[in-house]
Scaffold this active site. Structure first.
Site, PDB file in Angstrom:
ATOM      1  CB  ILE A   1      -0.885   0.026   1.268  1.00 20.38           C
ATOM      2  CG1 ILE A   1      -1.667  -1.290   1.374  1.00 20.38           C
ATOM      3  CG2 ILE A   1      -1.804   1.236   1.264  1.00 20.38           C
ATOM      4  CD1 ILE A   1      -2.643  -1.526   0.249  1.00 20.38           C
TER       5      ILE A   1
ATOM      6  CG  ASP B   1      -7.831  -2.916  -2.984  1.00 18.97           C
ATOM      7  OD1 ASP B   1      -7.745  -3.985  -2.362  1.00 18.97           O
ATOM      8  OD2 ASP B   1      -6.925  -2.482  -3.725  1.00 18.97           O
TER       9      ASP B   1
ATOM     10  CG  ASN C   1      -4.426  -1.396  -7.459  1.00 24.63           C
ATOM     11  OD1 ASN C   1      -3.406  -2.011  -7.715  1.00 24.63           O
ATOM     12  ND2 ASN C   1      -5.360  -1.860  -6.644  1.00 24.63           N
ATOM     13  CB  THR C   2      -5.448  -4.014 -12.066  1.00 23.04           C
ATOM     14  OG1 THR C   2      -6.321  -5.082 -12.390  1.00 23.04           O
ATOM     15  CG2 THR C   2      -4.039  -4.532 -11.928  1.00 23.04           C
ATOM     16  CG  HIS C   3      -8.895  -5.649  -6.045  1.00 26.32           C
ATOM     17  ND1 HIS C   3      -7.980  -6.062  -5.102  1.00 26.32           N
ATOM     18  CD2 HIS C   3     -10.090  -6.175  -5.666  1.00 26.32           C
ATOM     19  CE1 HIS C   3      -8.594  -6.800  -4.190  1.00 26.32           C
ATOM     20  NE2 HIS C   3      -9.879  -6.889  -4.500  1.00 26.32           N
TER      21      HIS C   3
ATOM     22  CG  ASP D   1      -9.108   6.364  -2.244  1.00 22.23           C
ATOM     23  OD1 ASP D   1     -10.334   6.558  -2.193  1.00 22.23           O
ATOM     24  OD2 ASP D   1      -8.561   5.331  -1.790  1.00 22.23           O
TER      25      ASP D   1
HETATM   26  C1  GRF Z   1      -3.311  -9.633 -10.515  1.00 21.77           C
HETATM   27  O1  GRF Z   1      -4.509 -10.398 -10.620  1.00 21.77           O
HETATM   28  C2  GRF Z   1      -3.547  -8.458  -9.604  1.00 21.77           C
HETATM   29  O2  GRF Z   1      -4.845  -7.917  -9.688  1.00 21.77           O
HETATM   30  C3  GRF Z   1      -3.377  -9.105  -8.256  1.00 21.77           C
HETATM   31  O3  GRF Z   1      -2.311 -10.018  -8.404  1.00 21.77           O
HETATM   32  C4  GRF Z   1      -2.242 -10.397  -9.777  1.00 21.77           C
HETATM   33  C5  GRF Z   1      -0.863 -10.002 -10.266  1.00 21.77           C
HETATM   34  O4  GRF Z   1      -0.638 -10.676 -11.440  1.00 21.77           O
HETATM   35  N1  GRF Z   1      -3.076  -8.119  -7.257  1.00 21.77           N
HETATM   36  P1  GRF Z   1       0.682 -10.317 -12.327  1.00 21.77           P
HETATM   37  O5  GRF Z   1       1.839 -10.092 -11.359  1.00 21.77           O
HETATM   38  O6  GRF Z   1       0.364  -9.084 -13.113  1.00 21.77           O
HETATM   39  O7  GRF Z   1       0.861 -11.546 -13.186  1.00 21.77           O
END
Ligand code: GRF
Length: 207
Positions: free
Chosen positions: A94, A147, A109-111, A143
């Protein structure tokens, strides 16, 4: 647009961004990756950057006396590459006040879950354990919460009965297939078209 991508693991999201820039060209895609940062060494994500000839930096929490000093080091290492957008793709730390102060409104960010459901480090497993019938992934601005930032895009993935057999590994792979495409699309649109954040809403400007 200049992108700095932060990783902590396999880096398949990073690889999807690298491939998009290579296939489409920087002009058409609207962005290029100028550096890759990590909180740990010896991960595939850093190897992917090195193979692409992209500068990398590593800031390990244990090398700093306090979390704030680590946060400042991450912010300075990132700022050195003058990013327009910072993409946290599988980055498992974080970022703190200093980092967010410098890059407010520019950290994506991607979750691997449909926020606000199942935030945190076990989103895939938590959705599976809860008995959700659909889950998915969320690309959002970061932010000062975990998440909790404004959502940019989401993708839905069905949960299957057989997903219980492997604790969510197959489900996470199916989510990552959707996630990679979503992240490449979002980063491209943010870079090409620009955007505004209005409260919890993200407005993409159409070029
Ligand atoms: C992704 O699904 C991300 O959302 C999560 O961990 C995974 C990371 O995958 N936090 P990578 O390192 O991009 O292969």
């Amino acid at each position: 647009r200049r992108l700095v991508v932060l990783v902590s693991g396999s880096g398949t999201n990073l690889q999807a961004l690298l491939d998009a820039v290579a296939e489409q060209g920087e002009e058409a895609y609207g962005a290029r990756i100028v550096a890759v940062g990590a909180d740990r060494d010896g991960i595939e994500g850093l190897e992917r950057a090195r193979r692409a000839g992209i500068p990398t930096f590593v800031c390990r929490v244990r090398d700093y006396a306090t979390r704030e000093e680590w946060d400042r080091a991450m912010a300075e290492a990132t700022a050195a590459h003058e990013p327009d957008l910072v993409v946290s793709a599988g980055f498992m730390k974080i970022v703190g006040k200093e980092f967010l102060a410098r890059f407010a409104g520019r950290v994506v960010n991607t979750h691997p879950a449909l926020l606000p459901s199942f935030p945190g480090t076990n989103g895939v497993r938590d959705a599976l354990a809860y008995g959700a019938k659909v889950t998915g992934c969320t690309v959002h601005f970061v932010d000062d919460g975990v998440d909790t930032g404004p959502i940019i895009a989401q993708g839905v993935v069905e949960v299957l009965d057989e997903d219980d057999a492997d604790g969510g590994a197959a489900l996470h792979e199916r989510i990552k297939e959707v996630e990679r495409r979503l992240l490449v699309d979002v980063v491209g649109r943010l870079s090409r078209d620009g955007y505004r954040i209005e409260g919890r809403k993200v407005r993409l400007q159409h070029g």
